[in-house]
Design a protein around this motif. Structure first.
Motif, short mmCIF file in Angstrom:
data_model
loop_
_atom_site.label_atom_id
_atom_site.label_comp_id
_atom_site.label_asym_id
_atom_site.label_seq_id
_atom_site.Cartn_x
_atom_site.Cartn_y
_atom_site.Cartn_z
N VAL A 1 34.16 54.73 82.21
CA VAL A 1 33.32 54.52 81.28
C VAL A 1 32.47 55.40 81.91
CG1 VAL A 1 31.59 53.22 80.01
CG2 VAL A 1 33.93 52.57 80.01
N LEU A 2 32.13 55.09 83.04
CA LEU A 2 30.91 56.07 83.82
C LEU A 2 31.46 57.58 83.83
CD1 LEU A 2 30.11 54.10 86.83
CD2 LEU A 2 28.66 54.61 84.58
N GLY A 3 32.63 58.20 84.11
CA GLY A 3 33.52 59.41 84.18
C GLY A 3 32.83 59.89 82.09
N GLU A 4 33.07 58.93 81.51
CA GLU A 4 33.10 59.16 80.09
C GLU A 4 31.73 59.65 79.58
OE1 GLU A 4 34.09 57.90 75.17
OE2 GLU A 4 35.17 57.67 77.20
N LEU A 5 30.99 58.85 80.36
CA LEU A 5 29.15 58.46 79.97
C LEU A 5 28.56 59.77 80.73
CD1 LEU A 5 26.72 57.05 78.73
CD2 LEU A 5 27.16 55.24 80.91
N LEU A 6 28.80 59.87 82.36
CA LEU A 6 27.53 60.56 82.77
C LEU A 6 27.87 61.76 83.02
CD1 LEU A 6 26.70 57.90 86.00
CD2 LEU A 6 26.09 58.09 83.52
N GLY A 7 27.40 62.63 83.66
CA GLY A 7 27.97 64.20 83.92
C GLY A 7 28.40 64.24 84.43
N SER A 8 28.52 63.50 85.64
CA SER A 8 28.95 64.26 86.89
C SER A 8 29.02 62.38 87.98
CB SER A 8 29.16 65.06 88.00
OG SER A 8 27.43 65.34 88.06
N VAL A 9 30.23 62.23 88.16
CA VAL A 9 30.09 61.06 89.33
C VAL A 9 30.90 61.50 90.18
CG1 VAL A 9 30.95 58.63 89.20
CG2 VAL A 9 30.00 59.52 87.09
N GLY A 10 30.96 61.59 91.28
CA GLY A 10 31.23 61.83 93.20
C GLY A 10 32.07 60.68 93.68
N GLU A 11 33.00 60.93 94.00
CA GLU A 11 34.05 60.23 94.45
C GLU A 11 33.08 59.25 95.19
OE1 GLU A 11 37.38 60.61 97.79
OE2 GLU A 11 37.50 62.23 97.23
N GLY A 12 33.41 57.67 95.42
CA GLY A 12 33.29 56.96 95.94
C GLY A 12 31.53 55.95 95.64
N ALA A 13 31.30 56.73 93.68
CA ALA A 13 29.53 56.15 93.91
C ALA A 13 30.43 55.35 93.43
CB ALA A 13 29.79 57.24 92.77
N GLN A 14 29.33 54.02 93.25
CA GLN A 14 29.29 52.64 92.77
C GLN A 14 27.90 52.68 92.10
OE1 GLN A 14 31.07 49.96 95.12
NE2 GLN A 14 31.11 51.03 96.97
N LEU A 15 28.40 52.07 90.50
CA LEU A 15 27.48 51.97 89.55
C LEU A 15 27.01 50.17 89.44
CD1 LEU A 15 25.23 54.66 87.89
CD2 LEU A 15 25.02 51.59 87.15
N MET A 16 26.66 49.53 89.77
CA MET A 16 27.10 47.94 89.12
C MET A 16 26.21 47.83 87.84
SD MET A 16 28.26 47.01 91.50
CE MET A 16 27.86 45.19 91.57
N PRO A 17 26.54 47.20 87.01
CA PRO A 17 25.76 46.72 85.60
C PRO A 17 24.56 45.70 86.29
CG PRO A 17 28.21 45.99 85.80
CD PRO A 17 27.81 45.98 87.31
N THR A 18 24.01 45.71 84.99
CA THR A 18 23.73 47.16 84.06
C THR A 18 23.34 47.97 83.84
OG1 THR A 18 21.27 46.06 83.53
CG2 THR A 18 23.52 44.72 82.29
N LEU A 19 23.15 48.74 83.39
CA LEU A 19 22.64 50.62 83.56
C LEU A 19 21.98 50.48 81.92
CD1 LEU A 19 22.19 53.14 84.26
CD2 LEU A 19 24.63 53.40 83.76
N ARG A 20 20.89 50.93 81.86
CA ARG A 20 19.94 51.96 80.48
C ARG A 20 20.09 53.06 80.63
NH1 ARG A 20 21.82 47.51 77.97
NH2 ARG A 20 21.57 45.35 78.41
N ALA A 21 20.06 53.68 79.67
CA ALA A 21 20.24 55.03 79.56
C ALA A 21 19.64 55.95 78.25
CB ALA A 21 21.36 55.79 80.74
N ASP A 22 20.19 56.73 78.27
CA ASP A 22 19.48 57.33 76.68
C ASP A 22 20.46 57.99 76.45
OD1 ASP A 22 16.19 56.68 75.37
OD2 ASP A 22 15.32 58.36 77.10
N TYR A 23 20.90 59.23 77.35
CA TYR A 23 22.06 60.00 76.98
C TYR A 23 23.30 59.82 77.50
CZ TYR A 23 18.11 61.94 74.05
OH TYR A 23 17.03 61.50 72.55
N GLY A 24 23.27 59.61 78.76
CA GLY A 24 23.88 59.46 80.30
C GLY A 24 24.01 60.80 80.07
#
Length: 189
Positions: free
Chosen positions: A47-70
């Protein structure tokens, strides 16, 4: 120039524009999947790969995330973002390799008219990018305002409000955040 192009160019735009509204709804659909408790980590990464502009190797984002566009959020390699990030990404948000976030940080790119009440009531806004260089560490509850750049290796103390650029390799804290001291490097730290 349409409203999306104006937004991305840092010009005043109408956030209620149908194209922007559609993009925000798409973002919210993806966030609903990401933020659902018990979601498989592999699906969250997808989902993060689809949502965000780019996600580097090994990046971790814990829920929850709130964003306008991603799509305006870019994570470098080995970034760790703790729970409850708010990233209002009307402009680009760049997070460098190795950045660390405590819980409940906010990255806020929108700017609203201050002096002209009538213009402010129109709903118009513009946005300024946020840049966190490599190895920045934001303590819990840090708020970063529009247009701010935080230099490589800097640490921002918990609860700080960053209203202007912070140089590299310093500890800054407060509201507004101010440089408290330079950080030692290498074996000295």
């Amino acid at each position: 120039m349409n409203e999306l192009e104006k937004m991305l160019a840092g010009e005043w735009y109408e956030p209620g524009d149908p194209q922007l509204d559609t993009a925000r709804r798409q973002c919210q659909r993806l966030l609903a999947r990401f933020n659902t408790p018990g979601t498989d980590p592999a699906e969250c990464r997808e989902v993060l790969g689809e949502l965000l502009g780019s996600v580097g190797e090994g990046a971790q984002l814990m829920p929850t995330l709130r964003a306008d566009y991603g799509f305006n959020i870019h994570l470098g390699r080995d970034v760790f973002i703790n729970y409850d990030l708010v990233a209002l990404d009307c402009a680009k948000i760049s997070i460098g390799d190795g950045a660390l976030f405590g819980p409940r940080c906010q990255l806020l790119t929108p700017v609203h008219p201050v002096d002209d009440v009538a213009f402010r009531r129109s709903g118009a806004e513009r946005a300024e990018p946020i840049v966190l260089e490599e190895n920045v560490w934001l303590g819990g509850g840090v708020i970063v305002n529009p247009g701010v750049r935080i230099g490589a290796g800097s640490v921002i103390g918990s609860g700080s409000v960053v209203t202007r650029d912070i140089p590299a390799r310093v500890f800054a804290a407060g509201s507004p955040a101010r440089v408290v001291r330079e950080l030692r490097t290498g074996a000295e730290s």
